[in-house]
Design a protein around this motif. Structure first.
Motif, mmCIF file in Angstrom:
data_model
loop_
_atom_site.group_PDB
_atom_site.id
_atom_site.type_symbol
_atom_site.label_atom_id
_atom_site.label_comp_id
_atom_site.label_asym_id
_atom_site.label_seq_id
_atom_site.Cartn_x
_atom_site.Cartn_y
_atom_site.Cartn_z
ATOM 1 N N ALA A 57 44.602 40.474 34.964
ATOM 2 C CA ALA A 57 45.982 40.478 34.403
ATOM 3 C C ALA A 57 46.241 41.523 33.155
ATOM 4 O O ALA A 57 45.536 41.637 32.424
ATOM 5 N N SER A 58 47.515 41.682 33.151
ATOM 6 C CA SER A 58 47.977 42.744 31.821
ATOM 7 C C SER A 58 47.950 41.876 30.725
ATOM 8 O O SER A 58 48.131 42.616 29.630
ATOM 9 N N ASP A 59 48.299 40.641 30.988
ATOM 10 C CA ASP A 59 48.401 39.723 29.720
ATOM 11 C C ASP A 59 47.349 38.867 29.486
ATOM 12 O O ASP A 59 47.352 37.792 29.167
ATOM 13 N N ALA A 60 46.218 39.575 30.037
ATOM 14 C CA ALA A 60 44.780 38.621 29.829
ATOM 15 C C ALA A 60 44.505 38.157 28.220
ATOM 16 O O ALA A 60 44.696 38.813 27.517
ATOM 17 N N ARG A 61 44.045 36.881 28.411
ATOM 18 C CA ARG A 61 43.675 36.089 27.078
ATOM 19 C C ARG A 61 42.296 36.402 26.881
ATOM 20 O O ARG A 61 41.505 36.267 26.008
ATOM 21 N N GLY A 87 29.217 39.863 42.472
ATOM 22 C CA GLY A 87 30.551 39.702 42.508
ATOM 23 C C GLY A 87 30.788 37.863 42.851
ATOM 24 O O GLY A 87 31.522 37.273 42.708
ATOM 25 N N ASP A 88 29.871 37.583 44.129
ATOM 26 C CA ASP A 88 29.838 36.516 44.671
ATOM 27 C C ASP A 88 29.598 35.028 43.634
ATOM 28 O O ASP A 88 30.244 34.321 43.523
ATOM 29 N N VAL A 89 28.613 35.420 42.658
ATOM 30 C CA VAL A 89 28.486 34.683 41.511
ATOM 31 C C VAL A 89 29.603 34.384 40.559
ATOM 32 O O VAL A 89 30.189 33.337 40.142
ATOM 33 N N LEU A 90 30.127 35.707 40.185
ATOM 34 C CA LEU A 90 31.182 35.673 39.086
ATOM 35 C C LEU A 90 32.230 35.083 39.634
ATOM 36 O O LEU A 90 33.045 34.186 38.740
ATOM 37 N N PHE A 91 32.971 35.387 40.735
ATOM 38 C CA PHE A 91 34.299 34.934 41.224
ATOM 39 C C PHE A 91 34.222 33.535 41.545
ATOM 40 O O PHE A 91 35.126 32.655 41.415
ATOM 41 N N ALA A 92 33.050 33.069 41.910
ATOM 42 C CA ALA A 92 32.779 31.487 42.403
ATOM 43 C C ALA A 92 32.962 30.619 41.080
ATOM 44 O O ALA A 92 33.752 29.720 40.910
ATOM 45 N N ALA A 93 32.520 31.415 39.952
ATOM 46 C CA ALA A 93 32.629 30.752 38.586
ATOM 47 C C ALA A 93 34.130 30.765 38.068
ATOM 48 O O ALA A 93 34.437 29.855 37.448
ATOM 49 N N LEU A 94 34.591 31.788 38.168
ATOM 50 C CA LEU A 94 35.995 32.026 37.682
ATOM 51 C C LEU A 94 36.862 31.064 38.491
ATOM 52 O O LEU A 94 37.929 30.330 38.122
ATOM 53 N N HIS A 95 36.495 30.822 39.826
ATOM 54 C CA HIS A 95 37.313 29.815 40.585
ATOM 55 C C HIS A 95 37.276 28.572 40.250
ATOM 56 O O HIS A 95 38.266 27.852 39.936
ATOM 57 N N ARG A 96 36.071 28.080 40.024
ATOM 58 C CA ARG A 96 35.597 26.778 39.327
ATOM 59 C C ARG A 96 36.250 26.352 38.428
ATOM 60 O O ARG A 96 36.778 25.404 37.756
ATOM 61 N N ALA A 97 36.670 27.719 37.367
ATOM 62 C CA ALA A 97 37.065 27.485 35.982
ATOM 63 C C ALA A 97 38.614 27.548 36.182
ATOM 64 O O ALA A 97 39.404 27.410 35.197
ATOM 65 N N GLY A 98 39.227 27.646 37.335
ATOM 66 C CA GLY A 98 40.670 27.706 37.484
ATOM 67 C C GLY A 98 41.092 29.133 36.941
ATOM 68 O O GLY A 98 42.641 29.231 36.872
ATOM 69 N N LEU A 99 40.374 30.147 37.116
ATOM 70 C CA LEU A 99 40.886 31.585 36.473
ATOM 71 C C LEU A 99 40.969 32.511 37.692
ATOM 72 O O LEU A 99 41.284 33.518 37.447
ATOM 73 N N ALA A 100 40.585 32.072 38.862
ATOM 74 C CA ALA A 100 40.833 32.945 40.004
ATOM 75 C C ALA A 100 41.307 32.172 41.218
ATOM 76 O O ALA A 100 41.186 30.961 41.217
ATOM 77 N N GLY A 111 43.529 39.724 48.545
ATOM 78 C CA GLY A 111 44.368 38.888 48.030
ATOM 79 C C GLY A 111 43.805 37.958 46.967
ATOM 80 O O GLY A 111 44.391 37.124 46.325
ATOM 81 N N LEU A 112 42.786 38.297 46.134
ATOM 82 C CA LEU A 112 42.257 37.860 45.023
ATOM 83 C C LEU A 112 43.054 37.920 43.792
ATOM 84 O O LEU A 112 43.543 39.077 43.720
ATOM 85 N N ALA A 113 43.623 37.098 42.916
ATOM 86 C CA ALA A 113 44.501 37.375 41.760
ATOM 87 C C ALA A 113 43.572 36.406 40.998
ATOM 88 O O ALA A 113 43.094 35.243 41.098
ATOM 89 N N LEU A 114 43.681 37.063 39.490
ATOM 90 C CA LEU A 114 43.083 36.339 38.323
ATOM 91 C C LEU A 114 44.166 35.814 37.418
ATOM 92 O O LEU A 114 45.348 36.507 37.530
ATOM 93 N N ARG A 115 43.907 34.692 36.822
ATOM 94 C CA ARG A 115 44.912 34.234 35.916
ATOM 95 C C ARG A 115 44.093 34.272 34.345
ATOM 96 O O ARG A 115 43.193 33.670 34.256
ATOM 97 N N ASP A 116 45.017 35.040 33.699
ATOM 98 C CA ASP A 116 44.468 34.978 31.957
ATOM 99 C C ASP A 116 43.080 35.811 31.870
ATOM 100 O O ASP A 116 42.340 35.588 31.036
ATOM 101 N N ILE A 117 42.896 36.563 33.044
ATOM 102 C CA ILE A 117 41.548 37.359 32.953
ATOM 103 C C ILE A 117 41.835 38.932 33.261
ATOM 104 O O ILE A 117 42.521 39.211 34.201
ATOM 105 N N ARG A 118 40.894 39.612 32.744
ATOM 106 C CA ARG A 118 40.966 40.924 32.860
ATOM 107 C C ARG A 118 39.429 41.552 33.035
ATOM 108 O O ARG A 118 38.822 41.107 32.091
#
Length: 237
Positions: A57-61, A87-100, A111-118
């Protein structure tokens, strides 16, 4: 390269500049050699074989700062932490956190998209043995500094994956925020937390490498705790 990084008007401009960088001869030779020879399991794929820009995200917090792209991950797919076990480990964690929006990252067009993350790395080219030199880190630093400056208005927390990324953050304080880095530098460790008055909070996490995840040094729960803390500090729901 320094001038091109400094004049990047936005993230798209910066990403284009990163992808066209040839500043470190050793890294250029390695990344291109890997792209030519390829791993047997990917022999039918065309490798990216160039520096890997940031993603998210360009507006990542929250920002995630890594070491460098993997030879057969980001260097193959063209997207950071994509197509490898880290990446398997990282994005699984971001998905659990509601950030992917999905728990996997296999290709740049998946189709991967991130929320509040860069996500970006201290060194943008895949290095031999996953070990960039300090000189290569410093040569690549203007890309990192400009990327942070572009998301500075919203950035609240940085998660450093590993000691190399932790060390790469301190020059950002001076170059982007005009602050003197703390002396002595706070020690890296999993769960380490440094808080500045006019800069993002810095959290440390063991790197999501197979060496750490396969041995249990870094567990899913440990990673979840870091991202829960990052969300709380960044005031992300």
């Amino acid at each position: 390269m320094v001038a091109r990084a400094a004049r990047a008007a936005d993230l798209a401009d910066l990403d284009a500049g990163v992808s066209d960088c040839f500043a470190c001869p050793r890294l250029v030779e390695w990344r291109e050699g890997v792209a030519r020879t390829r791993r047997a399991s990917f022999r039918d794929q065309e490798y990216w074989g160039r520096p890997v820009p940031g993603f998210g995200a360009s507006d990542a917090r929250i920002a995630i700062l890594g070491l460098a792209p993997a030879a057969h991950g980001g260097n193959r797919t063209g997207r950071i932490f994509t197509g490898d076990r880290s990446g398997d480990v990282l994005f699984a964690a971001l998905h659990r956190a509601g950030l992917a929006n999905q728990p996997t990252s296999v290709a740049a067009d998946d189709g991967l998209a991130l929320r509040d993350i860069r996500i970006f790395s201290a060194v943008r080219c895949a290095p031999p043995d996953n070990k960039p030199t300090p000189q290569e880190r410093d040569t690549c630093a203007p890309w990192l500094h400009r990327e942070v400056s572009l998301i500075r208005p919203t950035l609240r927390v940085v998660v450093a994956l590993g000691a190399f990324a932790w060390a790469a953050w301190w020059p950002v304080l001076r170059q982007v925020y005009g602050l003197r880095p703390p002396s002595p530098r706070p020690a890296f460790g999993h769960g380490a937390h440094w808080s500045g008055t006019a800069a993002p909070d810095l959290l440390g996490s063991y790197h999501v490498s197979q060496q750490n995840t396969f041995t249990g040094r870094l567990t899913p729960k440990m990673l979840d705790d870091v991202f829960d803390q990052a969300k709380q500090l960044a005031e992300v729901d």
